[in-house]
Design a protein around this motif. Sequence first.
Motif, PDB file in Angstrom:
ATOM      1  N   ALA A 379       0.720  -1.020  -0.145  1.00 60.58           N
ATOM      2  CA  ALA A 379       0.171  -0.050   0.025  1.00 60.58           C
ATOM      3  C   ALA A 379       0.842   1.341   0.002  1.00 60.58           C
ATOM      4  N   VAL A 380       0.566   2.148  -0.655  1.00 59.40           N
ATOM      5  CA  VAL A 380       1.229   3.480  -0.875  1.00 59.40           C
ATOM      6  C   VAL A 380       0.575   4.651  -0.840  1.00 59.40           C
ATOM      7  N   GLU A 381       0.629   5.760  -0.533  1.00 60.41           N
ATOM      8  CA  GLU A 381       0.166   7.047  -0.148  1.00 60.41           C
ATOM      9  C   GLU A 381       0.712   8.060  -0.942  1.00 60.41           C
ATOM     10  N   GLU A 382       0.112   8.730  -2.027  1.00 63.26           N
ATOM     11  CA  GLU A 382       0.534   9.601  -2.763  1.00 63.26           C
ATOM     12  C   GLU A 382       0.460  10.994  -2.079  1.00 63.26           C
ATOM     13  N   VAL A 383       1.992  11.522  -2.115  1.00 59.47           N
ATOM     14  CA  VAL A 383       1.947  12.979  -1.399  1.00 59.47           C
ATOM     15  C   VAL A 383       2.754  13.798  -2.497  1.00 59.47           C
ATOM     16  N   THR A 384       2.600  15.075  -2.095  1.00 55.82           N
ATOM     17  CA  THR A 384       3.353  16.157  -2.957  1.00 55.82           C
ATOM     18  C   THR A 384       4.939  16.199  -2.730  1.00 55.82           C
ATOM     19  N   GLN A 385       5.813  16.686  -3.656  1.00 55.80           N
ATOM     20  CA  GLN A 385       7.165  16.826  -3.331  1.00 55.80           C
ATOM     21  C   GLN A 385       7.272  17.595  -1.907  1.00 55.80           C
ATOM     22  N   SER A 386       6.782  18.818  -1.817  1.00 58.79           N
ATOM     23  CA  SER A 386       6.905  19.576  -0.545  1.00 58.79           C
ATOM     24  C   SER A 386       6.653  19.069   0.616  1.00 58.79           C
ATOM     25  N   ASP A 387       5.632  18.002   0.672  1.00 63.90           N
ATOM     26  CA  ASP A 387       5.344  17.079   1.599  1.00 63.90           C
ATOM     27  C   ASP A 387       6.186  16.220   2.041  1.00 63.90           C
ATOM     28  N   ALA A 388       6.847  15.650   1.081  1.00 68.64           N
ATOM     29  CA  ALA A 388       7.931  14.682   1.224  1.00 68.64           C
ATOM     30  C   ALA A 388       9.161  15.190   1.810  1.00 68.64           C
ATOM     31  N   GLU A 389       9.564  16.432   1.179  1.00 70.35           N
ATOM     32  CA  GLU A 389      10.668  17.079   1.970  1.00 70.35           C
ATOM     33  C   GLU A 389      10.410  17.666   3.415  1.00 70.35           C
ATOM     34  N   LYS A 390       9.318  18.045   3.708  1.00 70.55           N
ATOM     35  CA  LYS A 390       9.013  18.250   5.142  1.00 70.55           C
ATOM     36  C   LYS A 390       9.040  17.023   5.996  1.00 70.55           C
TER      37      LYS A 390
END
Length: 402
Positions: A379-390
């Motif tokens: 299972a994966v959850e798609e997040v934005t690049q900014s959320d991943a960096e935070k």
Amino acid sequence: MARLRTFAPLLLALPLLLAGCDQVRELVGGSKNDAPARASGRAVRVTTVELTPQTVEIERELTGRTTAYRWAEVRPEVSGILKELCFTEGAMVKEGDVLYRIEPDTYKAALNKARADLASAEANLKVTRLRERRTADMLRGKSVSQQDYDDVKAALQQAQATVQSCAAAVETAEINYRRTEVRAPISGRITISNFTVGALLTANQTSPLATIYQTDPMYVELSQSSDDLYALKKQMREDVDVENINPSLIRATLTMADGSSYSSVGHLNFTGVDVNRNTNTITLRAEFPNPGGELLPGLFVNARVIMGQDPRAILVPQKAVLRDLQGKPYVYLVKDGKAERRSITLSRAIGTDWHVIDGLHLGEKIILNGVNNVRAGMAVEEVTQSDAEKAAQTAQPAGGHN
């Protein structure tokens, strides 16, 4: 006590072994930050990129050798002693320039004799024609028989034929005399002379006196496998007939043996019509301008042939592409909230992307960041690049505290 001393080195190495196992587990299963998510079954947070159509040039890297646009071997057409060399070896010559002179005395004498024979034949013809006229008048007056007239007329016709024969002999002698000057059949750069002054030459001999190469423009002969041609047809759009593309519209560039690029751009001017049974290849020929003479016949080169454009090409970031133990590339896609592994076929690298020619479709989403932390079916959850960096910045202090 002895047993403790025996196992003491193993006990000391045990922390190092455990640390190594943690590193192997980290490589296989991903980072430590995602370990709780995998253990608890929570979705792994990833960033994705949607595949959109890109315009890409369809090209092929082919190897080949340069060949002269035109070339001609210089040979004598008459026999004799080489009297004079009239060119500079390695220099440019023009069509019609005198290259060699063969001793002409024999051919000059033959020409004079032929002209004398012609003059004699013409004088005999004049006398015979007058005799025929007088005999015709006498025949009308019944002074001579018909047989006498027929003999004179036959002599006239024979004299006319002799004149024609002598005229042909004069023409032949003039040709042979002119051929004592060996001239350049084409314009180009001439090689070193294979014969020196004083050599005995033979008409139409096997060994050439020299060779002239016309190198502007220059040809490059290439070989393309038939399998690659069929792959090209598959890659091109269905409405493009690869076999009937005008070769002059297909551009080509050259890379020299030392890795440098040739300055001028060429084009194809010939595509093979059959497949070589021994090599399973098709012959292509490209034409390149060569005003400075940088290209020489026989050079080994790499050619980049641009067959056309694919307006619906798929480009995938290189960091999203993984490889299995056999080196075969694959990516992870997001399907219904889960990671799906998909094998792909790569064409070539374009900047920081891979050109994918099989295995993916436009509109699909592939995992970009976090691709090393997922497995097929996870299972994966798609997040934005900014959320991943935070999230990464939040995890770093916690990791440093531990």
